[in-house]
Design a protein around this motif. Structure first.
Motif, PDB file in Angstrom:
ATOM      1  N   GLY A 103      -2.099   8.639  13.413  1.00 55.20           N
ATOM      2  CA  GLY A 103      -1.079   8.975  14.140  1.00 55.20           C
ATOM      3  C   GLY A 103       0.349   8.693  13.624  1.00 55.20           C
ATOM      4  N   GLN A 104       0.689   8.196  12.341  1.00 51.75           N
ATOM      5  CA  GLN A 104       1.836   7.625  11.971  1.00 51.75           C
ATOM      6  C   GLN A 104       2.449   8.595  10.755  1.00 51.75           C
ATOM      7  OE1 GLN A 104       0.461   3.851  10.346  1.00 51.75           O
ATOM      8  NE2 GLN A 104       1.283   2.765  12.316  1.00 51.75           N
ATOM      9  N   ASN A 105       3.766   8.493  10.821  1.00 53.74           N
ATOM     10  CA  ASN A 105       4.471   9.516   9.683  1.00 53.74           C
ATOM     11  C   ASN A 105       4.499   8.841   8.447  1.00 53.74           C
ATOM     12  OD1 ASN A 105       6.266  11.470   9.169  1.00 53.74           O
ATOM     13  ND2 ASN A 105       7.763  10.904  10.225  1.00 53.74           N
ATOM     14  N   PHE A 106       4.191   9.683   7.349  1.00 60.08           N
ATOM     15  CA  PHE A 106       4.141   9.242   6.203  1.00 60.08           C
ATOM     16  C   PHE A 106       5.333   9.916   5.480  1.00 60.08           C
ATOM     17  CE2 PHE A 106       2.633   8.937   1.383  1.00 60.08           C
ATOM     18  CZ  PHE A 106       2.449   7.594   1.654  1.00 60.08           C
ATOM     19  N   LEU A 120       5.407   3.937  -2.374  1.00 58.22           N
ATOM     20  CA  LEU A 120       4.132   3.739  -2.657  1.00 58.22           C
ATOM     21  C   LEU A 120       3.962   4.412  -3.885  1.00 58.22           C
ATOM     22  CD1 LEU A 120       1.139   3.037  -1.893  1.00 58.22           C
ATOM     23  CD2 LEU A 120       0.758   5.020  -0.670  1.00 58.22           C
ATOM     24  N   SER A 121       4.455   5.303  -4.430  1.00 57.84           N
ATOM     25  CA  SER A 121       4.283   6.053  -5.864  1.00 57.84           C
ATOM     26  C   SER A 121       5.059   5.052  -6.852  1.00 57.84           C
ATOM     27  CB  SER A 121       5.243   7.292  -5.826  1.00 57.84           C
ATOM     28  OG  SER A 121       4.444   8.249  -4.991  1.00 57.84           O
ATOM     29  N   ILE A 122       5.887   4.451  -6.319  1.00 60.51           N
ATOM     30  CA  ILE A 122       6.729   3.528  -7.407  1.00 60.51           C
ATOM     31  C   ILE A 122       5.734   2.435  -7.813  1.00 60.51           C
ATOM     32  CG2 ILE A 122       8.640   1.825  -7.695  1.00 60.51           C
ATOM     33  CD1 ILE A 122      10.488   3.768  -6.133  1.00 60.51           C
ATOM     34  N   LEU A 123       5.012   1.870  -6.718  1.00 62.83           N
ATOM     35  CA  LEU A 123       4.160   0.760  -6.887  1.00 62.83           C
ATOM     36  C   LEU A 123       2.869   1.478  -7.695  1.00 62.83           C
ATOM     37  CD1 LEU A 123       4.293  -1.199  -3.586  1.00 62.83           C
ATOM     38  CD2 LEU A 123       4.698  -2.224  -5.913  1.00 62.83           C
ATOM     39  N   MET A 124       2.486   2.414  -7.308  1.00 62.04           N
ATOM     40  CA  MET A 124       1.224   3.104  -8.056  1.00 62.04           C
ATOM     41  C   MET A 124       1.379   3.235  -9.570  1.00 62.04           C
ATOM     42  SD  MET A 124      -0.005   5.781  -5.366  1.00 62.04           S
ATOM     43  CE  MET A 124      -1.136   5.339  -3.939  1.00 62.04           C
ATOM     44  N   ASP A 125       2.725   3.770  -9.687  1.00 61.14           N
ATOM     45  CA  ASP A 125       3.030   4.075 -11.210  1.00 61.14           C
ATOM     46  C   ASP A 125       3.332   2.760 -11.855  1.00 61.14           C
ATOM     47  OD1 ASP A 125       3.209   6.852 -10.513  1.00 61.14           O
ATOM     48  OD2 ASP A 125       5.054   6.981 -10.513  1.00 61.14           O
ATOM     49  N   SER A 126       3.814   1.775 -11.152  1.00 61.27           N
ATOM     50  CA  SER A 126       4.043   0.670 -12.106  1.00 61.27           C
ATOM     51  C   SER A 126       2.512  -0.083 -12.663  1.00 61.27           C
ATOM     52  CB  SER A 126       4.818  -0.473 -11.000  1.00 61.27           C
ATOM     53  OG  SER A 126       4.954  -1.727 -11.388  1.00 61.27           O
ATOM     54  N   GLY A 127       1.457  -0.212 -11.702  1.00 63.51           N
ATOM     55  CA  GLY A 127       0.768  -1.106 -11.988  1.00 63.51           C
ATOM     56  C   GLY A 127       0.590  -2.314 -11.944  1.00 63.51           C
ATOM     57  N   LYS A 178      -1.714   9.295   2.541  1.00 70.73           N
ATOM     58  CA  LYS A 178      -1.270  10.150   3.430  1.00 70.73           C
ATOM     59  C   LYS A 178      -2.149  10.462   4.650  1.00 70.73           C
ATOM     60  CE  LYS A 178       1.953  13.227   0.893  1.00 70.73           C
ATOM     61  NZ  LYS A 178       2.182  14.607   0.292  1.00 70.73           N
ATOM     62  N   LYS A 179      -3.209  10.698   4.174  1.00 73.57           N
ATOM     63  CA  LYS A 179      -4.539  10.844   5.127  1.00 73.57           C
ATOM     64  C   LYS A 179      -4.857   9.808   5.971  1.00 73.57           C
ATOM     65  CE  LYS A 179      -9.413  12.432   5.708  1.00 73.57           C
ATOM     66  NZ  LYS A 179      -9.378  11.994   7.025  1.00 73.57           N
ATOM     67  N   ILE A 180      -4.806   8.474   5.797  1.00 68.54           N
ATOM     68  CA  ILE A 180      -4.866   7.309   6.536  1.00 68.54           C
ATOM     69  C   ILE A 180      -3.940   7.232   7.325  1.00 68.54           C
ATOM     70  CG2 ILE A 180      -4.569   4.712   6.606  1.00 68.54           C
ATOM     71  CD1 ILE A 180      -6.132   4.815   3.736  1.00 68.54           C
TER      72      ILE A 180
END
Length: 145
Positions: free
Chosen positions: A15-18, A26-33, A8-10
């Motif tokens: 100047g982009q909308n998250f 992104l959360s789906i990919l993070m959770d998947s591993g 989010k910070k990046i």
């Protein structure tokens, strides 16, 4: 700060909308591993969000995340994987991936500058312009050997 907060910070710093969809993907990919195809992500998104989202929605989110260095696309498998270095200053231009053909895990590391120079020198000899200098190396991880 966790990886999602870093992401989010990046985006905000750039100047982009998250957006919520980008965050969910992104959360789906993070959770998947593990690497996931766009359609696997779409199925999980529809399940989690009770949404009728269509493939273009997911592809746009994936393109945004990839452009911002938050995920990588595995060309050989047509899957996406979370970047192991979110929030760290590194070049996505010099990435190598070790992909286990049995369990699907992916380990990401940076190509050494020595190897990059060798690859670039060889490309120059054959008048080849390298556009995406990443390596995907297939084999078996320690657990699957």
């Amino acid at each position: 700060m966790n990886a999602l907060q870093q992401a989010k910070k990046i985006c905000i710093d750039n100047g982009q909308n998250f957006t919520p969809i980008r965050e969910a993907v992104l959360s789906i990919l993070m959770d998947s591993g593990l690497p996931m195809s766009a359609y696997d992500i779409l199925d999980k998104y529809r399940q989690d969000q009770s949404s009728g989202a269509q493939p273009p929605t997911i592809y746009r989110a994936l393109a945004f995340l990839e452009e911002n260095g938050l995920i990588h696309r595995m060309a050989s498998t047509r899957q996406f994987v979370i970047c192991d270095h979110i929030g760290e200053h590194h070049s996505h231009d010099l990435t190598q991936f070790f992909i286990c053909d049995k369990c699907g895990t992916v380990e990401e590391s940076i190509i050494s500058h020595t190897l990059w120079h060798e690859i670039n020198d060889q490309a120059e000899k054959i008048h080849f312009l390298v556009k995406q200098p990443s390596l995907e190396i297939h084999g078996l991880c320690k657990t699957c050997q």
